[in-house]
Enzyme design. Structure first.
Site, PDB file in Angstrom:
ATOM      1  N   ASP A  80       0.838  -1.199   0.000  1.00 44.37           N
ATOM      2  CA  ASP A  80       0.000   0.000   0.000  1.00 44.37           C
ATOM      3  C   ASP A  80       0.871   1.247   0.000  1.00 44.37           C
ATOM      4  OD1 ASP A  80       0.798  -0.516   2.748  1.00 44.37           O
ATOM      5  OD2 ASP A  80      -0.627   1.043   3.352  1.00 44.37           O
ATOM      6  N   GLU A 175       0.145  -1.139   5.641  1.00 47.27           N
ATOM      7  CA  GLU A 175       1.205  -0.753   6.569  1.00 47.27           C
ATOM      8  C   GLU A 175       1.186   0.737   6.845  1.00 47.27           C
ATOM      9  OE1 GLU A 175       5.343   0.590   7.715  1.00 47.27           O
ATOM     10  OE2 GLU A 175       4.060   1.189   6.031  1.00 47.27           O
TER      11      GLU A 175
END
Length: 411
Positions: A80, A175
């Site tokens: 991400d 994350e």
């Protein structure tokens, strides 16, 4: 190494921005686009036991190519990108043989990447840089790490003369919003230790990070016509102003460095009757960290003595300093240092002024220091990554695998 740049460029063009306000995992559907691509690619390069679960956590295995008793090690990165800056329609540009001068990222908007503002650029004269077009982030955090892990695994598969033990690979969502390890199955991963490839400058090797908490302070006010408000109005915005004035003015991100902690208010909204602010609390030292949380709670209590019940706070721990879990197994740091030195890289040991999946994984039973992925200026339009740093990161992964096997055979 031939596929490294092409691989990285294909990843950054896929929008994987996460969303802190979503309750799903992954927090955005678009993260699946890259996740499925990575699964396909892992299979194509020859990795085994490739799996993806219903929350987009990806794991794969490179089996040992020796009968020696070698620890299973892992490498982890997240796919991400931060919600702080746009990751839509990323249009990376390659600057070959960088001349040390300003780089025009976007002529139309007059956006320049300058060594006057970012002196680390001076380290990379003559190298090849990958930069943005000035309208989005790049995504080297942490798609560089994924490209490096993928390329290193492919290299080991194609060069079986390099002996290694069992290697596990893990790619995670979310994350950037602090949830990257929340659903990581450490037992299934089955590694003795691992490394996140999520650092910045070439040579970075980190096994200390902040203790981290978030706090939401909510104020309820009482709206009265301002002409007749004396002793009647309670301004929720004013209550938050009182709260903010009680925080140490010098203990903010822009005035701290190294192991110095801080309070950081990153969002505020409201009106007379309803206002709130969101903040993060950070410190490397656990006692000071606990003291900071207590200070926030105490400020709310003190303000409520004058305006009972108008202010409330919710404080939640996010992650803790991995040093406590890595120190007992410092050989895993020493192996990474030795790998870098053998490649002519000077290890840069320093605390992370943030956190990685590794900080949470270390407390889940998987000691997990952090290694450089090569990028700079994460989370914004000035982000860039030198290709040579990415190549060194690949070589470091390969050398760690090799040294782990060599040291085990000698013990």
């Amino acid at each position: 190494m031939d596929n490294l740049v092409e691989r990285f460029l294909s990843y950054v063009k896929i929008d994987t921005q996460s969303d802190p306000y979503s309750n799903s995992t992954p927090s955005t559907k678009k993260q699946w686009d890259l996740a499925h691509k990575l699964v396909t690619e892992l299979k194509e390069i020859g990795m085994q036991d490739v799996t993806i679960d219903d929350k987009a956590y990806i794991m794969a295995t490179l089996p040992a190519n020796t009968t020696e008793d070698i620890p299973t090690i892992g490498f982890v990165s997240h796919f991400d990108t931060t919600p702080d800056f746009s990751g839509t329609n990323v249009n990376p540009r390659i600057i070959e043989n960088y001349n040390g001068e300003d780089i025009v990222l976007n002529k139309e908007k007059n956006i320049h990447l300058s060594p006057d503002d970012f002196e680390d650029l001076n380290l990379y004269k003559g190298q090849t840089l990958i930069v943005t077009d000035g309208t989005t982030l790049l995504g080297a955090d942490d798609k560089a790490g994924i490209a490096e892990i993928m390329t290193a695994m492919e290299y080991l598969i194609q060069n079986p003369q390099i002996k290694h033990g069992k290697i596990r690979v893990g790619f995670t969502p979310d994350e950037e919003i602090g949830r990257g390890a929340h659903h990581f199955d450490v037992e299934k991963f089955g590694a003795d230790w691992a490394y996140t490839m999520d650092g910045s400058q070439i040579g970075e090797l980190e096994y200390e990070n902040f203790n981290a908490a978030s706090a939401v302070v909510t104020a309820k006010g009482k709206s009265v016509h301002p002409g007749y408000a004396k002793d009647k109005m309670v301004n929720a915005i004013g209550l938050l102003q009182d709260f903010m004035s009680g925080l140490p003015r010098q203990e903010v991100p822009e005035r701290t460095s190294g192991r110095e902690g801080f309070f950081h208010i990153h969002k505020i909204k409201g009106s007379i009757e309803d206002a709130s602010l969101e903040m993060i609390i950070r410190d490397h030292d656990r006692e000071r960290f606990e003291s900071r949380k207590q200070h926030v709670a105490h400020l709310v209590e003190e303000i409520n003595k004058q305006n009972p019940g108008y202010l409330s706070v919710k404080i939640e721990d996010q992650y803790f300093n991995m040093k406590e879990k890595v120190t007992p197994v410092m050989h895993i740091v020493e192996i990474a240092k030795a790998a870098m030195k053998s490649l002519g890289i000077t290890p840069i040991i320093k605390p992370i002024r943030g956190g990685t999946d590794g900080s949470q994984l270390s407390y889940m039973g998987l000691p997990c220091p952090n290694i450089f992925a090569g990028g700079h200026n994460f989370h914004g339009k000035y982000e860039y990554v030198p290709v040579e740093s990415m190549e060194k990161a690949v070589a470091t992964i390969v050398k760690i695998c090799e040294l782990t096997a060599e040291r085990s055979s000698l013990s």
